[in-house]
Design an enzyme around this catalytic site. Structure first.
Site, PDB file in Angstrom:
ATOM      1  N   SER A 130      -9.735   1.560   2.671  1.00 52.16           N
ATOM      2  CA  SER A 130      -8.887   2.366   1.823  1.00 52.16           C
ATOM      3  C   SER A 130      -7.794   1.573   1.100  1.00 52.16           C
ATOM      4  CB  SER A 130      -8.223   3.466   2.671  1.00 52.16           C
ATOM      5  OG  SER A 130      -7.408   2.893   3.676  1.00 52.16           O
ATOM      6  N   SER A 183      -9.916  -0.951   6.856  1.00 51.74           N
ATOM      7  CA  SER A 183      -9.410  -0.744   5.496  1.00 51.74           C
ATOM      8  C   SER A 183      -8.734  -1.933   4.834  1.00 51.74           C
ATOM      9  CB  SER A 183      -8.441   0.441   5.469  1.00 51.74           C
ATOM     10  OG  SER A 183      -9.188   1.621   5.382  1.00 51.74           O
ATOM     11  N   LYS A 221       0.840  -1.201   0.000  1.00 52.22           N
ATOM     12  CA  LYS A 221       0.000   0.000   0.000  1.00 52.22           C
ATOM     13  C   LYS A 221       0.878   1.255   0.000  1.00 52.22           C
ATOM     14  CE  LYS A 221      -3.997   1.879   2.565  1.00 52.22           C
ATOM     15  NZ  LYS A 221      -4.945   1.652   3.669  1.00 52.22           N
TER      16      LYS A 221
HETATM   17  N1  GLN Z   1     -13.448   3.525   6.230  1.00 48.85           N
HETATM   18  C1  GLN Z   1     -12.682   3.924   7.362  1.00 48.85           C
HETATM   19  C2  GLN Z   1     -12.415   5.404   7.329  1.00 48.85           C
HETATM   20  O1  GLN Z   1     -12.688   6.012   6.327  1.00 48.85           O
HETATM   21  C3  GLN Z   1     -11.456   3.103   7.452  1.00 48.85           C
HETATM   22  C4  GLN Z   1     -10.157   3.774   7.219  1.00 48.85           C
HETATM   23  C5  GLN Z   1      -8.970   2.889   7.431  1.00 48.85           C
HETATM   24  O2  GLN Z   1      -9.059   1.806   8.009  1.00 48.85           O
HETATM   25  N2  GLN Z   1      -7.816   3.381   7.031  1.00 48.85           N
HETATM   26  O3  GLN Z   1     -11.962   5.955   8.281  1.00 48.85           O
END
Ligand code: GLN
Length: 484
Positions: free
Chosen positions: A153, A177, A78
């Site tokens: 994400s 995410s 990532k």
């Molecule tokens: N969907 C969550 C957010 O927008 C998860 C983000 C993450 O785990 N980096 O905060």
């Protein structure tokens, strides 16, 4: 031709050691696959130019008789994990030309094993989002239906694995995410216990929630990656050791608690509920005991998360100011440069969270929001500890609905609701794994009649009990008709 579709890390390891193919041949096969698919799916922001060189040195190590689980195994990383000498943008404009000056601890560990880094993958800007629609570099598409999101994400890392553009991947999970996109795309994704994996070299988002997590095609491969990256680290004082948490062992009769109130909540798709109930019945038929549990205040977890996470993110991101590194906009005064750099460099969702975060931390509102959220967080931790005295696992669906259409969710709240099942593990710090649990047929897809979209089941266990998660995960995978 290497059969990438049916290849796993375990099988590739055996084939590499048996010299059925070389690491260079394997890496080349992935590069070819990336070449043919990346344009459409938008998975890699950059494919590294030294992939074959990395593979060559893996081959040399294999030739010398060395072997480690990930030697010569091609992985996707990532874009918020530092690899020394490589660009690192967090899919944001503000860091677009930033070059990492050191390796994240996970990268050091993977390099030691001889893993191959294929490239850096797309994500939501600064890891804020659940669909990669917030990336400054375009959305990553779901390989099961390219009109839909891949989730986020860590969407790029997940689709890399789901579409045979990598054998395994690293993502980061602050609120789901890794698990949410894994469920949307039909692969395994995991968030370890908070502190199991060093955060050194991961771009900080919500520091008390962030975890680097592995993703792979099956539970066994996920376990191999986790074992390679975990361990205490002097560079991250929040890392844990094997003795930080008392060892828990499985109850005589494997007991799975289900917070049915949450699972049956409004907004959870009926097909998701049906699929989950079916999974629970199957687990019962394998001898697991399924009990109803109620966790006080679990319905508040989402609100707690969307206070704590922006609060921590707003503080962490304040260091990116357009002065020291990253994108710097023009301006007459110091404040103009600051405002223009952050205003143009961060995406809309990131700016929204910075505003929320600063607001909930500001004098006068701190107690009402941040302070209260911390109190509920402490209560939830106690509730979970209590629940894990009676059960081995807490199970829920991973996602409340299937992957949505690109552009369909226009208000942020509806997207936040996708995290309803995943955020609690981050708030409480326990490990959680998402495993494919079948498919949901989607109506109204004229061009793709009969198309099915993946669903996932999530298991959580108590702090430090990743091994138990792998055990139940493998058991669950053994239910063959899950994949129908
Ligand atoms: N969907 C969550 C957010 O927008 C998860 C983000 C993450 O785990 N980096 O905060």
């Amino acid at each position: 031709m290497i059969d990438l579709k049916n290849l796993t890390i375990k099988k590739a390891r055996q084939a590499l050691d048996a010299k059925e193919f070389s690491a260079v041949e394997l890496a080349q096969a992935y590069l070819d696959e990336i070449n043919s698919k990346n344009k459409e799916l938008n998975v890699y922001l950059e494919v590294f130019d030294d992939v074959l060189e990395q593979a060559k040195s893996a081959d040399e190590r294999i030739a010398k008789g060395e072997s480690s689980p990930l030697l010569g195994i091609p992985l996707a990383i990532k874009d918020n994990i530092l690899i020394c000498g490589k660009t690192f943008s967090s899919a944001s404009i503000i860091l677009q030309n930033y070059v990492a000056s050191y390796d994240a601890t996970v990268i050091v560990k993977l390099k030691k094993q001889g893993a191959i880094f294929l490239g850096r993958t797309n994500m939501d800007d600064s890891a804020m989002g659940g669909s990669t629609e917030n990336s400054a570099y375009g959305v990553t598409k779901n390989p099961h239906d390219t009109s839909r999101v891949a989730g986020g994400s860590s969407g790029g890392s997940i689709v890399a694995v789901a579409s045979d553009m990598a054998l395994g991947a690293l993502g980061s999970d602050t609120g789901g995410s890794v698990r949410e996109p894994a469920a949307f795309c039909g692969i395994v994704g995991m968030k370890p216990t908070y502190g199991r994996v060093s955060r050194y070299g991961l771009m900080a988002l919500g520091s008390s929630l962030d975890c680097i997590g592995p993703a792979a095609k099956n539970v066994e491969d996920t376990e191999i990656i986790l074992n390679a990256i975990s361990g205490s680290d002097i560079l991250d004082s929040t890392t844990i050791t094997d003795t930080t948490y008392p060892k828990v062992s499985m109850k005589k009769e494997i007991t799975i608690g289900v917070p049915w109130d949450l699972v049956n909540a409004k907004g959870v798709d009926e097909k998701v509920k049906e699929n989950f109930k079916y999974s629970m019945e199957k687990l019962q038929s394998l001898g697991c005991k399924v009990v109803d549990i109620s966790i006080k205040n679990i319905d508040m977890a989402l609100a707690v998360y969307y206070i704590i996470m922006p609060a921590e993110a707003s503080t962490n991101l304040s260091r990116i100011d357009g002065m020291r590194y990253g994108y710097s906009a023009d301006g007459k005064t110091f404040w103009d440069v600051y405002k223009n750099s952050r205003g143009k460099g961060f995406g809309k969702e990131v700016r929204r969270r910075i505003l929320i975060g600063t607001y909930v931390l500001s004098a006068g509102y701190y107690d009402a929001y941040y302070g209260k959220a911390q109190k509920i967080r402490a209560m939830l931790k106690q509730e979970f500890a209590k629940a894990f005295e009676a059960v081995d696992f807490i199970a829920t669906p991973t996602i409340p609905f299937v992957a949505w259409k690109i552009g369909e969710k226009t208000d942020p709240l509806s997207m936040y609701l996708a995290d309803i099942f995943t955020i609690t593990a981050n708030i409480v710090g326990v490990p959680a794994i998402s495993i494919p649990s079948g498919f949901s047929e989607v109506e109204g897809l004229p061009a793709q009649a009969g198309k099915k979209l993946p669903l996932g089941i999530q298991f959580m266990a108590s702090h430090g009990a990743e091994e138990m998660l792998f055990e139940i995960g493998k058991k669950f995978e053994s239910i063959k008709d899950n994949q129908e």
